[in-house]
Design an enzyme around this catalytic site. Structure first.
Site, short mmCIF file in Angstrom:
data_model
loop_
_atom_site.label_atom_id
_atom_site.label_comp_id
_atom_site.label_asym_id
_atom_site.label_seq_id
_atom_site.Cartn_x
_atom_site.Cartn_y
_atom_site.Cartn_z
N GLY A 48 0.81 -1.22 0.00
CA GLY A 48 0.00 0.00 0.00
C GLY A 48 0.83 1.25 0.00
CB CYS A 71 1.80 -8.83 0.69
SG CYS A 71 1.15 -9.80 -0.70
CB CYS A 109 0.34 -12.73 -0.17
SG CYS A 109 -0.46 -11.46 0.80
CE LYS A 130 -1.10 -17.25 2.22
NZ LYS A 130 -2.25 -16.45 2.68
N GLY A 167 -7.62 -20.75 14.65
CA GLY A 167 -8.54 -21.32 13.68
C GLY A 167 -8.89 -20.39 12.55
CE1 TYR A 205 -5.02 -14.86 5.82
CE2 TYR A 205 -6.72 -13.91 7.22
CZ TYR A 205 -5.56 -13.78 6.51
OH TYR A 205 -4.89 -12.57 6.49
CB ILE A 206 -2.80 -17.04 9.37
CG1 ILE A 206 -2.92 -15.74 8.58
CG2 ILE A 206 -1.32 -17.36 9.62
CD1 ILE A 206 -2.37 -14.52 9.30
CD GLU A 234 -4.16 -19.07 3.88
OE1 GLU A 234 -4.87 -18.63 2.96
OE2 GLU A 234 -3.27 -18.37 4.45
NE ARG A 260 -10.86 -17.39 20.60
CZ ARG A 260 -11.01 -16.18 21.06
NH1 ARG A 260 -11.05 -15.96 22.37
NH2 ARG A 260 -11.12 -15.15 20.25
CG ASP A 293 -2.98 -5.45 7.01
OD1 ASP A 293 -3.83 -5.19 6.13
OD2 ASP A 293 -2.37 -6.53 7.06
CB THR A 338 -2.01 -7.47 -0.37
OG1 THR A 338 -1.29 -8.06 0.71
CG2 THR A 338 -1.06 -6.69 -1.25
CG HIS A 387 -19.63 -30.59 -19.84
ND1 HIS A 387 -19.96 -31.00 -18.57
CD2 HIS A 387 -19.49 -31.71 -20.58
CE1 HIS A 387 -20.04 -32.31 -18.54
NE2 HIS A 387 -19.76 -32.77 -19.75
CD GLU A 390 -20.20 -28.72 -16.16
OE1 GLU A 390 -21.21 -28.74 -16.90
OE2 GLU A 390 -19.22 -29.48 -16.31
#
Length: 492
Positions: free
Chosen positions: A16, A44, A49, A52, A177, A179-180, A183, A200, A343, A351, A475, A480
């Site tokens: 940023g 990031c 990001c 990772k 628990g 996303y970090i 992941e 928790r 942040d 990001t 398809h 789809e």
């Protein structure tokens, strides 16, 4: 009119801050300087990001041989060389940092490799002892991971430390628990680490669609991650001969879901320490009474804004409960000459959002075009295994606002079903009964992040369920199903 050293001084060299500095200098013709105390590129590029996602790619090769053999290839599973990967990763991060430095230089931005803090509303003091003045100051210092406030917390590591490990542990306990946490649980498991995870709450990925996060939790357990919900860390210390090395079983993990009343705090005020106090096996006791010994403990229990010891409150800038800088819709603080993005404001900590906020700041402060940042309907992805892509409202949030229809399907995708693997995917649309607009789209599948980007365009434009229905399916693909679901699974 006061005479300043610069038109703009940016504190923070992440995505940023760099974008704002470049655009202000290159497009608005401003005289700009930027200070960064660590590496250019920020969280990031250097410790988030980018590294990772490269680790995600590496982890996905672990079952390649099994799938390939089902398709007729004669392949033998190999072993993962962390040192080789890490060496290549560090070279790539060095290259990207060099790109960021070059972009600033080529835009005419003067840079300082130093920590900066505010001395007054127009003055920045650098750790080198220099002071610089600017008509406008932009704070873009990002955030940092925190540890829980328990004894011996510094024996554990945080997400920033993962990329600097000399070797991968044989076993790891991940606390958290979000996303970090999820992941890294999937990444490390894919790289051959025995992973146990404590959270928790009743279910991982709080705030996301219940059905989607439930499928991810199920998939993680099926792959061999010992995921304990309703469980938190209570004690930790160096392992001794008196401690059992048995790690709790999966059945014990299921029992933990009913023990939320025993849970202690998951977020604390203990900031990160890049040098854990202990490198040997760690004994851990949970709030549910389970004990285990792990080679490493990773705390992924949240991130706080980087706003401490910057002189902000001394100059009249308002700070929130978690240290976030309070700003208005144009990213302006309580001090007219000081703005903040990314942040450190704790709005939407992604990001691309920080970059958008930086661009809007330049429009507002340097192009006489006041531009508020649009934080609505932002697509995002969680790089678990399988991935989740999401945009808009969850089923739970949408039904609290109005009557909805839910279109949903879950199935085994062709690629892995042929190989006899149990993987399942989820395609889900949340639709307003009144307007027929698609309020939310949730995908759990390989490459869900790629799919949700395109779905996000349609939903941002206000597409209705009938617009999706009129679109011809591609398809055979997983995606789809997004345009072939005709009958609602349920209404609410």
């Amino acid at each position: 009119m006061a005479d300043y050293d610069y038109d703009l001084f940016v504190i923070g060299g992440g995505s940023g801050g760099v974008r704002a500095a470049r655009v202000a200098a290159g497009e608005a013709g401003a005289k700009v300087a930027l200070a960064e105390e660590d590496r250019y590129g920020g969280t990031c590029v250097i410790r988030g990001c980018v590294p990772k996602k490269l680790m995600v790619f590496a982890s996905e090769f672990s079952d390649t041989a099994d799938v390939a053999n089902a398709y007729g290839w004669n392949m033998t599973p190999g072993t993962f060389d962390w040192r080789q990967f890490r060496g290549h990763l560090n070279k790539e991060l060095d290259r990207l940092e060099g790109v960021y430095r070059s972009l600033l230089k080529n835009s005419g931005v003067e840079t300082f490799d130093a920590r900066a803090k505010l001395k007054d509303a127009h003055t920045v003091e650098l750790s080198t002892g220099e002071t610089k003045t600017a008509k406008t100051i932009l704070i873009a210092t990002g955030g940092q991971p925190v540890r829980p406030d328990i004894p011996n917390a510094n024996m554990g590591i945080v997400s920033d430390d993962i990329f600097h490990l000399d070797t991968l542990p044989k076993s790891i306990l991940i606390i958290g628990g979000g996303y970090i946490a999820c992941e890294f649980a999937c990444i490390l498991h894919g790289l051959g680490v025995e992973v146990t995870q404590y959270y928790r709450g009743a279910q991982i990925l709080r705030g996301f669609d219940d059905e989607a996060r439930g499928l991810i939790a199920e998939s993680m357990r099926e792959r061999g991650i010992d995921l304990y919900t309703g469980t938190n860390i209570l004690q930790m210390g160096p392992a001794s001969d008196d401690h059992s090395s048995a790690i709790p079983t999966a059945s014990d993990a299921a029992m933990g879901a009913g023990a939320q009343q025993d849970i202690v705090m998951a977020h604390g005020g203990v900031k990160t320490d890049p040098n854990p106090d202990h490198t040997g096996p760690i004994w851990v006791k949970s709030t549910t009474g389970h004990e285990g010994v792990y080679d490493m403990v990773l705390f992924a229990t949240g991130r706080d804004p980087n706003s401490t010891d910057m002189g902000l409150e001394d100059v009249g800038i308002d700070i929130g409960r978690r240290g976030e800088i309070i700003v208005d819709e144009y990213s302006k603080t309580a001090v007219d000459s000081v703005y903040a993005i990314g942040d450190v404001t704790n709005r939407v900590n992604l990001t691309p959002v920080a970059i958008r906020e930086g661009m809007a700041f330049v429009e507002t402060a340097f192009k006489n075009n006041p531009t508020a940042v649009d934080h609505d309907l932002i697509p995002s992805a969680i790089f678990t295994h399988p991935e989740m892509g999401t945009v808009g409202l969850s089923e739970e949030d949408a039904r609290d606002q109005e009557e909805i229809e839910v279109y949903c399907t879950s199935f085994r995708p062709m690629r892995t079903a042929f190989a006899g693997q149990p993987d399942r995917v989820l395609m889900k649309l949340v639709v307003s009964k009144a307007t027929r607009k698609v309020l939310g789209c949730h995908i759990v599948a390989p490459n869900a992040g790629e799919m949700i980007q395109l779905a996000g365009v349609a939903i941002k434009m206000g597409a209705t369920k009938e617009d999706f229905d009129r679109t011809v399916a591609v398809h055979p693909t997983m995606s789809e199903e997004i345009v072939t679901m005709r009958t609602p699974m349920r209404t609410a």
